[in-house]
Each structure stands twice: as C-alpha cells, then as structure tokens.
Design a protein around this motif. Structure first.
Motif, PDB file in Angstrom:
ATOM      1  N   ALA A  14       1.591  -8.262  -4.194  1.00 51.89           N
ATOM      2  CA  ALA A  14       0.912  -8.101  -2.912  1.00 51.89           C
ATOM      3  C   ALA A  14       1.468  -9.102  -1.897  1.00 51.89           C
ATOM      4  O   ALA A  14       1.722 -10.263  -2.228  1.00 51.89           O
ATOM      5  N   GLY A  15       1.659  -8.617  -0.681  1.00 53.70           N
ATOM      6  CA  GLY A  15       2.241  -9.440   0.369  1.00 53.70           C
ATOM      7  C   GLY A  15       3.749  -9.313   0.474  1.00 53.70           C
ATOM      8  O   GLY A  15       4.350  -9.774   1.451  1.00 53.70           O
ATOM      9  N   GLY A  16       4.348  -8.676  -0.520  1.00 57.89           N
ATOM     10  CA  GLY A  16       5.792  -8.521  -0.537  1.00 57.89           C
ATOM     11  C   GLY A  16       6.268  -7.322   0.272  1.00 57.89           C
ATOM     12  O   GLY A  16       5.479  -6.662   0.958  1.00 57.89           O
ATOM     13  N   SER A  17       7.556  -7.059   0.157  1.00 55.43           N
ATOM     14  CA  SER A  17       8.185  -5.991   0.924  1.00 55.43           C
ATOM     15  C   SER A  17       9.061  -5.115   0.040  1.00 55.43           C
ATOM     16  O   SER A  17       9.580  -5.575  -0.980  1.00 55.43           O
ATOM     17  N   LEU A  18       9.193  -3.865   0.446  1.00 60.10           N
ATOM     18  CA  LEU A  18      10.124  -2.936  -0.185  1.00 60.10           C
ATOM     19  C   LEU A  18      10.710  -2.038   0.900  1.00 60.10           C
ATOM     20  O   LEU A  18      10.031  -1.760   1.902  1.00 60.10           O
ATOM     21  N   ASN A  19      11.925  -1.593   0.677  1.00 64.50           N
ATOM     22  CA  ASN A  19      12.556  -0.660   1.595  1.00 64.50           C
ATOM     23  C   ASN A  19      12.909   0.617   0.849  1.00 64.50           C
ATOM     24  O   ASN A  19      13.655   0.582  -0.128  1.00 64.50           O
ATOM     25  N   LEU A  20      12.363   1.725   1.304  1.00 63.18           N
ATOM     26  CA  LEU A  20      12.666   3.023   0.720  1.00 63.18           C
ATOM     27  C   LEU A  20      13.726   3.735   1.550  1.00 63.18           C
ATOM     28  O   LEU A  20      13.791   3.565   2.769  1.00 63.18           O
ATOM     29  N   SER A  21      14.528   4.527   0.862  1.00 65.60           N
ATOM     30  CA  SER A  21      15.541   5.331   1.534  1.00 65.60           C
ATOM     31  C   SER A  21      15.390   6.782   1.123  1.00 65.60           C
ATOM     32  O   SER A  21      14.986   7.077  -0.006  1.00 65.60           O
ATOM     33  N   CYS A  22      15.740   7.664   2.022  1.00 63.90           N
ATOM     34  CA  CYS A  22      15.726   9.099   1.754  1.00 63.90           C
ATOM     35  C   CYS A  22      17.075   9.642   2.202  1.00 63.90           C
ATOM     36  O   CYS A  22      17.389   9.621   3.398  1.00 63.90           O
ATOM     37  N   ALA A  23      17.860  10.088   1.243  1.00 64.59           N
ATOM     38  CA  ALA A  23      19.182  10.631   1.537  1.00 64.59           C
ATOM     39  C   ALA A  23      19.096  12.143   1.615  1.00 64.59           C
ATOM     40  O   ALA A  23      18.464  12.786   0.780  1.00 64.59           O
ATOM     41  N   SER A  24      19.716  12.687   2.628  1.00 64.71           N
ATOM     42  CA  SER A  24      19.678  14.137   2.819  1.00 64.71           C
ATOM     43  C   SER A  24      21.065  14.747   2.732  1.00 64.71           C
ATOM     44  O   SER A  24      22.034  14.168   3.199  1.00 64.71           O
ATOM     45  N   SER A  25      21.130  15.890   2.124  1.00 67.27           N
ATOM     46  CA  SER A  25      22.356  16.676   2.150  1.00 67.27           C
ATOM     47  C   SER A  25      22.082  17.914   2.982  1.00 67.27           C
ATOM     48  O   SER A  25      20.958  18.363   3.097  1.00 67.27           O
ATOM     49  N   GLY A  26      23.088  18.443   3.606  1.00 65.94           N
ATOM     50  CA  GLY A  26      22.893  19.593   4.470  1.00 65.94           C
ATOM     51  C   GLY A  26      23.245  19.239   5.901  1.00 65.94           C
ATOM     52  O   GLY A  26      22.893  18.175   6.388  1.00 65.94           O
ATOM     53  N   ARG A  27      23.916  20.136   6.542  1.00 67.52           N
ATOM     54  CA  ARG A  27      24.430  19.865   7.881  1.00 67.52           C
ATOM     55  C   ARG A  27      23.346  19.896   8.946  1.00 67.52           C
ATOM     56  O   ARG A  27      23.561  19.441  10.058  1.00 67.52           O
ATOM     57  N   SER A  28      22.186  20.444   8.622  1.00 70.21           N
ATOM     58  CA  SER A  28      21.155  20.635   9.633  1.00 70.21           C
ATOM     59  C   SER A  28      20.132  19.517   9.656  1.00 70.21           C
ATOM     60  O   SER A  28      19.058  19.668  10.215  1.00 70.21           O
ATOM     61  N   PHE A  29      20.448  18.383   9.069  1.00 72.57           N
ATOM     62  CA  PHE A  29      19.486  17.282   8.943  1.00 72.57           C
ATOM     63  C   PHE A  29      18.880  16.903  10.281  1.00 72.57           C
ATOM     64  O   PHE A  29      17.671  16.688  10.391  1.00 72.57           O
ATOM     65  N   SER A  30      19.686  16.811  11.321  1.00 73.53           N
ATOM     66  CA  SER A  30      19.193  16.347  12.618  1.00 73.53           C
ATOM     67  C   SER A  30      18.284  17.363  13.299  1.00 73.53           C
ATOM     68  O   SER A  30      17.693  17.062  14.339  1.00 73.53           O
ATOM     69  N   ARG A  31      18.137  18.532  12.744  1.00 75.83           N
ATOM     70  CA  ARG A  31      17.256  19.553  13.303  1.00 75.83           C
ATOM     71  C   ARG A  31      15.815  19.399  12.801  1.00 75.83           C
ATOM     72  O   ARG A  31      14.936  20.147  13.243  1.00 75.83           O
ATOM     73  N   TYR A  32      15.596  18.479  11.894  1.00 74.47           N
ATOM     74  CA  TYR A  32      14.294  18.341  11.271  1.00 74.47           C
ATOM     75  C   TYR A  32      13.629  17.017  11.582  1.00 74.47           C
ATOM     76  O   TYR A  32      14.291  15.976  11.642  1.00 74.47           O
ATOM     77  N   GLY A  33      12.320  17.092  11.764  1.00 71.71           N
ATOM     78  CA  GLY A  33      11.530  15.888  11.696  1.00 71.71           C
ATOM     79  C   GLY A  33      11.401  15.514  10.229  1.00 71.71           C
ATOM     80  O   GLY A  33      11.444  16.376   9.345  1.00 71.71           O
ATOM     81  N   VAL A  34      11.253  14.222   9.952  1.00 69.46           N
ATOM     82  CA  VAL A  34      11.173  13.760   8.569  1.00 69.46           C
ATOM     83  C   VAL A  34       9.978  12.832   8.421  1.00 69.46           C
ATOM     84  O   VAL A  34       9.666  12.049   9.316  1.00 69.46           O
ATOM     85  N   ALA A  35       9.315  12.960   7.308  1.00 68.90           N
ATOM     86  CA  ALA A  35       8.111  12.160   7.067  1.00 68.90           C
ATOM     87  C   ALA A  35       8.138  11.556   5.675  1.00 68.90           C
ATOM     88  O   ALA A  35       8.841  12.031   4.779  1.00 68.90           O
ATOM     89  N   TRP A  36       7.328  10.524   5.527  1.00 73.24           N
ATOM     90  CA  TRP A  36       7.004   9.978   4.218  1.00 73.24           C
ATOM     91  C   TRP A  36       5.525  10.271   3.946  1.00 73.24           C
ATOM     92  O   TRP A  36       4.674  10.033   4.800  1.00 73.24           O
ATOM     93  N   PHE A  37       5.273  10.784   2.775  1.00 71.47           N
ATOM     94  CA  PHE A  37       3.919  10.959   2.260  1.00 71.47           C
ATOM     95  C   PHE A  37       3.801  10.158   0.968  1.00 71.47           C
ATOM     96  O   PHE A  37       4.803   9.785   0.363  1.00 71.47           O
ATOM     97  N   ARG A  38       2.587   9.920   0.552  1.00 70.68           N
ATOM     98  CA  ARG A  38       2.383   9.252  -0.722  1.00 70.68           C
ATOM     99  C   ARG A  38       1.177   9.848  -1.435  1.00 70.68           C
ATOM    100  O   ARG A  38       0.285  10.412  -0.814  1.00 70.68           O
TER     101      ARG A  38
END
Length: 125
Positions: A14-38
């Motif tokens: 608790a109190g610490g930090s983490l960095n998550l990454s989401c890598a996408s394949s596909g040429r249309s990536f910039s056409r989408y909004g992207v979200a994180w859910f948990r």
C-alpha cells in the motif's frame, strides 16, 4: 480487428506504484477510445479510466481520481496506466478495452468492442 495485451501487473505494498501497459496490434488503433477496467473477486467490473482517440481527453472513475493517470502513444499503439498511492482496495484484475469513444466507455463496459486478457494487481496492507 484490434488485439490488446496487458502487462505490468504485480504485487506492491500500500502506498506504492505500478505502471500497466496495453499493447495493441492492428492498424486502426487510433480510431478507438481505450479504457482500463478492473474486477475484484466477487465484485462487478469497475471502470477505472479511459482516453480518447487523440489522447486529448481522459476520464476517471471516482475511486482513482488524483491517483491514476491514463495516457496513450498512437505511434507505438500503446496505452498506459500509471497507478500511484495504491490501496488494498485497488487489488483486482485489470483489463484493457477498446471502443468507439472514451466517454462511452466511461459510462459502461458494454461499449467496449475488444478486450485484453487482463493482468493481476495485488496491493497488500
């Protein structure tokens, strides 16, 4: 088609930090909004954050405002979630999702068209 792969999960105190990454394949990536859910065990899926196609607009769930930051790099086709001041209640499987608009993703996960497989985040007290 958009394929999403999350990484960066792990265990932290608790109190610490983490960095998550989401890598996408596909040429249309910039056409989408992207979200994180948990989703924590025996709890409903929860919206965490979303970012617009250009990256100019971001949205956050109330429980993470001021602690988490979402960003994207359309050249690298990556989305990031910087998580600071982590709490035990942040423990969950975190999923990356893509949909038409970030604002829609902020309203409901049903607006997501594509999902990653998830990455576990565990915060100990």
């Amino acid at each position: 088609q958009v394929q999403l792969v999350e990484s960066g999960g792990g265990s932290v105190e608790a109190g610490g930090s983490l960095n998550l990454s989401c890598a996408s394949s596909g040429r249309s990536f910039s056409r989408y909004g992207v979200a994180w859910f948990r989703q924590a065990p025996e709890k409903e899926r929860e919206f965490v954050a979303s970012v617009s196609r250009s990256g100019d607009s971001t949205y956050y769930g109330d429980s993470v405002k001021g602690r988490f930051t979402i960003s994207r790099d359309n050249v690298k086709t990556m989305v990031y979630l910087e998580m600071n001041m982590l709490k035990p209640e942040d423990t969950a499987v975190y999923y990356c999702a893509a949909g038409n608009r970030a604002a829609e993703l902020a309203k409901h996960s049903d607006y997501a068209d594509y999902w990653g497989q998830g990455t576990q985040v565990t915060v100990s007290s």
